[in-house]
Design a protein around this motif. Structure first.
Motif, short mmCIF file in Angstrom:
data_model
loop_
_atom_site.label_atom_id
_atom_site.label_comp_id
_atom_site.label_asym_id
_atom_site.label_seq_id
_atom_site.Cartn_x
_atom_site.Cartn_y
_atom_site.Cartn_z
N LYS A 296 2.08 6.41 -7.21
CA LYS A 296 0.98 7.27 -7.99
C LYS A 296 1.48 8.76 -7.55
O LYS A 296 1.20 9.41 -8.67
N THR B 110 0.88 -0.97 -0.02
CA THR B 110 0.09 0.03 -0.11
C THR B 110 0.73 1.15 0.06
O THR B 110 0.73 2.11 -0.68
N TRP B 111 1.86 1.24 0.85
CA TRP B 111 2.89 2.33 0.99
C TRP B 111 3.42 2.66 -0.26
O TRP B 111 3.53 3.80 -0.94
N LYS C 200 1.10 4.16 -3.08
CA LYS C 200 0.91 5.44 -2.84
C LYS C 200 1.94 6.32 -3.21
O LYS C 200 1.78 7.20 -3.99
#
Length: 73
Positions: free
Chosen positions: A42, A35-36, A39
């Motif tokens: 992105k 997830t990190w 992010k």
């Protein structure tokens, strides 16, 4: 603000040799890490795409001026 990843489990402390909670904590760590990473990827993609296109355009064969690259016509 940096995110902090911890391998500590919440709740009751598992008995020694408990493989299920160890796999769960590793799975949780992998989930948080992915997830990190997504992010950050992105944000990098969002702010890096247009400068990348400009740099590639400046290094192309007919060597356009910067104003020609940025103008819509």
């Amino acid at each position: 603000m940096a995110s902090k990843i911890s391998l500590k489990t919440k709740g009751k402390t598992p008995a020694k040799g408990s493989k299920g909670s160890e796999e769960r904590s590793v799975a949780q760590f992998v989930k948080e890490w992915s997830t990190w990473t997504m992010k950050k990827a992105k944000v990098v993609t969002h702010y890096g795409f247009i400068p990348l296109v400009i740099i590639i355009g400046m290094n192309s064969d007919p060597k356009p001026q910067l104003s020609q690259l940025l103008s819509p016509v």
